[in-house]
Design an enzyme around this catalytic site. Structure first.
Site, mmCIF file in Angstrom:
data_model
loop_
_atom_site.group_PDB
_atom_site.id
_atom_site.type_symbol
_atom_site.label_atom_id
_atom_site.label_comp_id
_atom_site.label_asym_id
_atom_site.label_seq_id
_atom_site.Cartn_x
_atom_site.Cartn_y
_atom_site.Cartn_z
ATOM 1 N N ARG A 333 -7.613 -8.677 5.956
ATOM 2 C CA ARG A 333 -6.799 -8.558 4.519
ATOM 3 C C ARG A 333 -5.482 -9.768 4.689
ATOM 4 N NH1 ARG A 333 -3.969 -3.160 2.628
ATOM 5 N NH2 ARG A 333 -3.126 -3.032 4.401
ATOM 6 N N LYS A 437 -1.670 -8.607 -0.377
ATOM 7 C CA LYS A 437 -0.106 -7.394 0.417
ATOM 8 C C LYS A 437 0.892 -8.776 0.648
ATOM 9 C CE LYS A 437 0.899 -3.325 2.801
ATOM 10 N NZ LYS A 437 1.152 -2.933 1.672
ATOM 11 N N GLU A 473 -2.301 1.877 -9.814
ATOM 12 C CA GLU A 473 -2.007 2.185 -8.838
ATOM 13 C C GLU A 473 -1.195 2.913 -8.802
ATOM 14 O OE1 GLU A 473 -2.752 -0.311 -5.508
ATOM 15 O OE2 GLU A 473 -1.414 -2.124 -6.470
#
Length: 591
Positions: A333, A437, A473
């Protein structure tokens, strides 16, 4: 304590009394992984008892245990090399002092005299730690010729090019082992550092001691010389090795914190690991004790937000191991985020190795098994090269920190439901960077999140930025819902792919549920049986209700499925249940 002249019956009795203590020590040594420091006094006492008892059986057992330890070779070599460097400098300084006396007073200065006096005074006291020579001795000394290769135990050194073990002469050459850093090896530096010549330890009975030693890491019985001086020297030699390779056993949870009350806050630990990307390559990294990093004022991380981070946890398990949860998923990721932001990313192997290295160096901060906590590991990648125009940096830093944590929202049970509030703000644009992220993604959530908490809502829920009719989210975690036998989570390119969410979906499918990623409309929230937040920090947090404009629009009184999934996932993480997907990685194996 019985002497060596004690009768055989008495000796066996004393040995039998000491056996449990020594076996306990051996058991603790076998669990060691990295670092040096804490149990020196315990080791010293046991060694004295061992030698006074003439108990060669336990000595052999201890020797084999030392050989089997898994350690950090670089640290071991540097500690031993530093000690040898001081001994080498002291010998050179002494010879230089003798030459100065012969050549006349013109070479003597007040600094020279002070050094000589200090050197002689400390030698008379029998001190092993003699100050290094002053700088002018360093620059003007004549290099000593290499020592001949006499027979006897030898020190071995790792070739930086091939990682092969090459023999050196017994006199430990500090220039070979220090200061150039050795490569970090997978295990057991004693395999490479076979023995130190006892003359490098400033022993008073060098010849006799050396005659009493055989290399204990080769087949064959030890032939000890039982004279008092040699017996003491043998104990001192093994004590030095123990101090270097594991007398300070870092044990899980040995910091003794109130683990049930630590919460989710940053705590400074023993160290963090820091790697640098320069000239197109990553270095070998180092452990940094002070919690600070030097950053260029023009770094792109400060000016243009080139900064990514990850989050994962390490858990103590019932079999006395410490394991990371899916570290390779975090590595991949971060790679996706680095590609999106044009950053040089550490390869997955380096990423995982750095995480494991950080955990091993902070084992005493790992919450013990049964405490309900974990060691939270935070890898951080940022652009450190200076740029004044908008362009990628030419240098990057990768750091991994760790801190012990409990539950993110508290509550004691880990699955206590909390109230959520839909905020009047946007977290990420539809075609932005919400799916990576990026550190900058979280700053816009600070103000809405704080406002929600002031109103009594521990967690905030975001809608899509384009139409504000779809659920995306929560502020720091993914959204999941249960309806009938279906596990539902939003399908949006503005949502960060959660590793915890992916794990829960796999567990739900294993339990017979159907998992789906699809758009979730705001007006269907009230139709769900359960709603929960999921992520590395929160794991699973059931949602009791969702409010919009101070009005409750959906309530969820029970959470049987999300609670069961939480229990199954945490049981796997803590080693209390089988790991059918091989998610857990032992930090001892990740080197």
């Amino acid at each position: 304590m019985e002497s060596s002249a004690t009768s055989s019956g008495t000796t066996k009795s004393v040995a039998a009394d000491s056996r449990p203590c020594i076996e306990a020590l051996i058991g603790r040594l076998e669990g060691l992984r990295v670092d040096v420091g804490e149990q020196a006094e315990c080791v010293r006492r046991l060694l004295c008892e061992l030698y006074d008892d003439n108990n060669e059986e336990l000595f052999d057992q201890l020797r084999e245990t030392l050989s089997d330890l898994s350690l950090d070779a670089t640290k071991c070599a540097m500690v031993i090399g530093r000690r040898a460097m001081h001994a080498q400098r002291n010998r050179e300084a002494a010879k230089a002092a003798e030459r100065a006396e012969v050549e006349g007073p013109q070479r003597k200065s007040s600094m020279w005299q002070r050094f000589k006096q200090q050197f002689r005074r400390r030698r008379r006291r029998g001190s092993r730690e003699v100050d290094a020579a002053p700088p002018f001795l360093e620059t003007k000394r004549t290099p000593l010729p290499p020592a001949p290769p006499p027979p006897g135990p030898v020190l071995a050194k790792v070739s930086p090019a091939k990682h092969e073990c090459t023999s050196l002469y017994p006199a430990l050459d500090c220039r070979a082992a220090y200061p150039p850093p050795l490569p970090s090896l997978s295990s057991n530096p004693l395999k490479y550092l076979v023995m130190i010549r006892t003359s490098d330890l400033d022993s008073e009975d060098d010849d006799g001691i050396r005659a009493s030693f055989q290399d204990p890491w080769v087949p064959g019985p030890v032939q000890p010389n039982r004279s008092p001086s040699n017996q003491k020297a043998r104990a001192n030699m093994l004590l030095l090795l123990l101090l270097v390779v594991g007398a300070a056993a870092l044990e899980v949870g040995s910091q003794g914190l109130e683990w049930a009350k630590i919460g989710f806050e940053y705590r400074t630990t023993r160290c963090f690991v820091h790697y640098e990307y320069r000239d197109g390559a990553w270095n070998d990294g180092r452990e940094v004790k002070e919690p600070y990093l030097p950053v260029h004022v023009g770094a792109t991380a400060l000016h243009y937000g080139q900064s990514l981070f990850e989050g994962l946890k390490a858990f103590a398990t019932p079999d006395n191991k410490v394991k990371l949860f899916r570290p390779y998923a975090n590595a991949h990721r971060m790679q996706r985020g680095a590609e999106r932001t044009l950053m040089a990313c550490p390869p997955p192997e380096l990423f995982v190795s750095a995480c494991a290295r950080t955990v091993r160096a902070n084992l005493d901060y790992v919450p013990p098994y049964g405490s309900g906590g974990a060691l939270y590991v935070r890898p951080l990648l940022f652009g450190s090269g200076p740029r004044i125009g908008l362009q990628p940096a030419d240098a990057y830093d990768f750091a991994v920190i760790a801190t012990p944590v409990g539950e993110y929202y508290g509550g004691g049970g880990g699955v206590e439901p909390v109230r959520a509030r839909i905020v009047d703000a946007d977290r990420a644009a539809p075609r932005g960077v919400g799916n990576v992220k990026l550190a900058g993604n979280y700053a816009p959530d600070l103000q809405p999140n704080l406002a929600s908490k002031k109103l009594g809502y521990p967690i905030s829920l975001y809608l899509d930025a384009k139409s504000r009719t779809y659920v995306e989210e929560f502020s720091t975690s993914n959204f999941l819902a249960i309806k009938d036998a279906e596990y539902i989570t939003p399908d949006s390119n503005a949502v960060l792919p959660s590793i915890t969410n992916d794990s829960l979906m796999k567990l739900a499918e294993k339990k017979g549920l159907t998992s789906r990623r699809r758009p979730v409309r705001l007006d269907e929230l009230a139709d769900f049986d359960e709603v929960a937040a999921c992520g590395t920090a929160v794991v699973v947090t059931p949602i009791a209700s969702i409010s919009l404009d101070d009005r409750v629009i959906a309530e969820f009184p029970t959470h049987p499925v999300s609670t069961a999934l939480f229990t199954e996932l945490t049981d796997i993480q803590r080693g209390e249940a089988p790991d059918p997907f091989s998610w857990m990685e032992d930090v001892a194996d990740l080197v």
